[in-house]
Design a protein around this motif. Structure first.
Motif, mmCIF file in Angstrom:
data_model
loop_
_atom_site.group_PDB
_atom_site.id
_atom_site.type_symbol
_atom_site.label_atom_id
_atom_site.label_comp_id
_atom_site.label_asym_id
_atom_site.label_seq_id
_atom_site.Cartn_x
_atom_site.Cartn_y
_atom_site.Cartn_z
ATOM 1 N N LYS A 112 0.828 -1.211 0.000
ATOM 2 C CA LYS A 112 0.000 0.000 0.000
ATOM 3 C C LYS A 112 0.860 1.258 0.000
ATOM 4 O O LYS A 112 0.566 2.234 -0.701
ATOM 5 N N ASN A 113 1.928 1.248 0.783
ATOM 6 C CA ASN A 113 2.809 2.419 0.819
ATOM 7 C C ASN A 113 3.549 2.613 -0.500
ATOM 8 O O ASN A 113 3.737 3.741 -0.949
ATOM 9 N N ALA A 145 0.993 4.128 -2.885
ATOM 10 C CA ALA A 145 0.712 5.524 -2.539
ATOM 11 C C ALA A 145 1.881 6.428 -2.921
ATOM 12 O O ALA A 145 1.684 7.561 -3.390
ATOM 13 N N THR A 146 3.090 5.943 -2.733
ATOM 14 C CA THR A 146 4.276 6.726 -3.095
ATOM 15 C C THR A 146 4.350 6.925 -4.600
ATOM 16 O O THR A 146 4.630 8.028 -5.083
ATOM 17 N N PHE A 203 1.624 9.595 -6.398
ATOM 18 C CA PHE A 203 1.732 11.054 -6.318
ATOM 19 C C PHE A 203 2.611 11.603 -7.432
ATOM 20 O O PHE A 203 3.692 11.088 -7.722
ATOM 21 N N ALA A 247 1.333 15.349 0.959
ATOM 22 C CA ALA A 247 1.235 14.074 0.253
ATOM 23 C C ALA A 247 2.122 13.025 0.911
ATOM 24 O O ALA A 247 1.749 11.850 1.028
ATOM 25 N N ARG A 281 0.299 9.565 3.352
ATOM 26 C CA ARG A 281 0.271 8.232 2.753
ATOM 27 C C ARG A 281 -0.263 7.213 3.759
ATOM 28 O O ARG A 281 0.156 7.178 4.905
ATOM 29 N N SER A 287 2.813 5.442 7.335
ATOM 30 C CA SER A 287 3.868 5.159 6.358
ATOM 31 C C SER A 287 5.212 4.937 7.066
ATOM 32 O O SER A 287 6.267 5.085 6.453
#
Length: 724
Positions: A209-210, A213-214, A217, A278, A282, A634
């Protein structure tokens, strides 16, 4: 390797190893053994250094496949022999044979890692991970044998004929077994196995997931004014077209090599805020609910509490303390509070000073926020200390720095470092060095140095460097230390040598100090040689100690020489470096203390993670907590990496190292006494490795227990600051 890092991973394979036949589960690697005979494999030749020029993925796989199968088979033979002995000797019948059996496997594993970091075209990630996992599983077998465990436990309990180093080796085997659940009944073993499988799954979910998300962006910039002051390396990373660095457009990401320098150089406060929010949101679920990780945090914490209960511990933090120099959660929290009493007031004063500077320079905000600090800190450093990386860089050509570093270590530790030519390596830039003791005609250790970045071959990370222990010292197996130091410094050009930034110089010193502990270890057993079996919060100590010599002006007479004029670094520039080192030290230390306290509370209490943040944030931080700031969501170091209930180790090792270096500083005007301290350091921290508990090693060196005073002094925080 620290016990806590490998114990959970080892246990996941234990039941399979016990219940399945010898070969079952390894069929994937059997076909990869290939046709190379053992004698032809350059990875495992015992007569000299490896023939790197001839190493291929195929013979790496061949070596690891053959060696792991043989190692596992030989462990079974030891078990069979033990079952037929009435009073087996724990070292003669168990540990000594294992030392000899594992040396070739360990070297193959180390060489494979060296190739992976030094030339990923020779050793791609997928191939290395397969080798790493296979080797790790095989080496775990010795810690998962009930017969071996019982024999060593009896020897440890009787303490008959065991010296201090042997006691440490025996304790390692017993603790590994305990943390892997070897002494549990079958029901609890099954429960622990299920728990660890679930824990691995949750950690993987958190990591994925991290990562998503990273990657998701992206902030597009079209205004050249925004990027006009950015470093050229950063422009290359964010420009949409490599041929249009100055005209754009440019796309920002949250990857560290982009985020960190951009926040330092971006003059637009609104863009800084957008990138910052952002980063810290996360996993929060404010955007994509599919990527929220708060639920994963609580599940990971529950599973770790359950793991602790199964193994008979009060909390997961108590499990962690089994393999730490600190010894107890209470000791960690006391250290954090002692440092906080100095760091928090200093942080307040530093922010007041920075805000005043920013106002004078055109800042229009009502207060300094987290997204403002990197930019204004850099501006304040430049203005207050006349600090420019480029101006300092000219004084640090790599050849001069290396020669000075070697000369310093030769003087302090009574060794000689000589380059050996004609040695096979994985790239033409790699050099090899022998280390000689003052009384030795033959080298006692050796290391490879791979200094330059190769974008197409080497892993690229900001300020990155690695020390790989290829082979450990072992009197039993008759092996001497071999290591590799791998960096990503800019290669020289036809006009200029490689010029190091100060952070590069610091990294080089740190990694070489790390390497010396591996190379100058003089233990009998590989299991406790060098960095093996050192408590995790003490692993980085020797690296930090050597880096502390960069606070000594005499060091710069050895390592600096302007690449054109050959002038040494001027005193005013040295003083500037010290000022930069101390600038916002309270701010940085407070941040690390907060994360350390948060990590420990997360792993010793049941309080909801957000409530812990709200409790601890104002204690350590001098900023209001933003509603979008969900940084634990995160915090990959403690939830997907191996820093759970161990994040404090970063600070702990700095405390110990600063206290050690202060012994040199106290006699700085007496060369004879400096050399005496160096000799004492050489015979304790560098020689004893993991064969003695670091608390005892420290007492042997310093004659007392550690104190945080030296670290506070080096950071300029010895006086408690009162903010009016």
């Amino acid at each position: 390797m620290s016990l806590s890092r490998c114990s959970t991973r080892i246990f996941q394979n234990r039941n399979n190893l016990l219940k399945l036949s010898k070969r079952h589960g390894y069929i994937v690697l059997v076909p990869e053994i290939g046709e190379d005979s053992l004698e032809k494999n350059p990875l495992i030749q015992r007569d000299g250094l490896p023939e790197f020029n001839n190493i291929t993925i195929e013979n790496c796989m061949a070596a690891i496949g053959k060696q792991t199968l043989e190692f596992e088979s030989d462990i079974k033979k030891i078990e069979l022999e033990l079952s037929n002995l009435e009073n087996p000797d724990s070292f003669k019948n168990v540990i000594d044979p294992i030392e000899k059996l594992g040396s070739s496997l360990d070297m193959t594993w180390g060489l494979s890692k060296t190739l992976y970091l030094g030339n990923s075209t020779l050793m791609p990630t997928k191939s290395y991970l397969a080798i790493h996992e296979r080797a790790r599983r095989a080496r775990a077998v010795k810690f998962n044998s009930p017969i071996i465990y019982d024999v060593i436990l009896k020897a440890l309990e009787s303490r008959k004929d065991l010296n201090d180093e042997q006691t440490r080796v025996a304790k390692k085997f017993v603790l590994e077994g305990k943390l892997n659940g070897i002494n549990l009944n079958e029901d609890k073993k099954a429960h622990l196995k299920e728990n660890l499988n679930k824990l691995m799954a949750e950690r993987n979910k958190f990591r994925i997931k991290n990562e998503i998300a990273t990657r998701q962006f992206a902030h597009r910039i079209h205004d050249p004014q925004v990027v006009s002051g950015l470093p050229i390396d950063l422009l290359k990373s964010i420009a949409s077209n490599a041929n249009r660095l100055q005209t754009g457009p440019w796309t920002l990401s949250l990857h560290p090599h982009v985020y960190v320098p951009f926040m330092e150089y971006c003059p637009d406060r609104e863009i800084r805020w957008n990138v910052w929010q952002a980063m810290v949101s996360r996993g929060s679920g404010y955007g994509d609910r599919e990527l929220e990780t708060g639920s994963n945090i609580e599940e990971i914490r529950f599973l770790r509490r359950d793991q602790a209960a199964i193994l008979g511990y009060k909390t997961f933090g108590d499990i962690s303390m089994e393999t730490k120099m600190a010894g107890s959660v209470e000791n960690v929290l006391n250290m954090l509070e002692t440092l906080r009493a100095y760091a928090k007031p200093a942080q307040d004063a530093e922010l007041e000073s920075m805000y005043a500077f920013a106002l004078e320079s055109g800042f229009e905000g009502s207060r300094m926020e987290l997204w403002d600090v990197p930019y204004w800190r850099r501006k304040q450093r430049m203005a207050s200390f006349d600090f420019s990386e480029k101006s300092f860089q000219k004084y640090f050509p790599l050849p001069t720095v290396l020669n000075g570093l070697f000369e310093l270590c030769e003087r302090l530790f009574n060794i000689t470092i000589k380059q050996r030519t004609g040695v096979s390596a994985w790239h033409k830039d790699v050099r090899f060095y022998d280390i000689f003791e003052s009384h030795s005609s033959a080298p006692v250790a050796g290391f490879y140095l791979d200094p330059y970045a190769r974008n197409e071959e080497k892993i690229q990370m900001p300020n990155s460097g690695w020390m790989v222990g290829i082979q450990n010292h072992s009197r039993i197996a008759d092996t001497k230390p071999l290591a590799a130091l791998i960096f990503n410094f800019e290669p020289p050009t036809a006009e200029t040598p490689t010029l190091l930034q100060f952070k590069d110089v610091s990294l080089l010193f740190h990694k070489f100090g790390h390497a010396l502990q591996h190379l100058l270890s003089r233990t009998d057993y590989s299991e406790v040689s060098g960095l093996s079996n050192i408590e995790w919060d003490a692993v980085e100590v020797c690296g930090h100690v050597l880096a502390h010599w960069l606070q000594n002006e005499s060091t710069y007479k050895l390592i600096s020489s302007h690449y054109k004029s050959e002038d040494k670094l001027p005193t005013r520039m040295f003083e500037s470096l010290i000022s930069v080192h101390r600038h916002t030290a309270g701010l940085e230390l407070s941040r690390e203390l907060y994360l350390s306290a948060l990590d420990m509370e997360l792993h010793t209490t049941k309080t909801f993670w957000l409530d812990l943040v709200k409790k601890l944030w104002p204690v350590y931080r001098s900023f209001p907590l933003s509603k979008v700031d969900s940084h634990p969501c995160s915090f990959t170091q403690i939830f997907t990496e191996e820093w759970a209930a161990a994040y404090y180790s970063h600070i702990w090792s700095r405390v110990i190292a600063a206290d050690i270096y202060s012994a040199f500083h106290e006699v700085r005007d007496n060369e004879e006494q400096i050399l005496e301290v160096g000799k004492r350091f050489r015979h304790t921290f560098l020689a004893l490795g993991g064969g003695c508990h670091p608390s005892e090693v420290f007492r042997q060196f310093r004659g007392r227990d550690p104190s945080p005073k030296a670290l506070l002094s080096s950071l300029g925080l010895r006086k408690k600051v009162i903010v009016t």
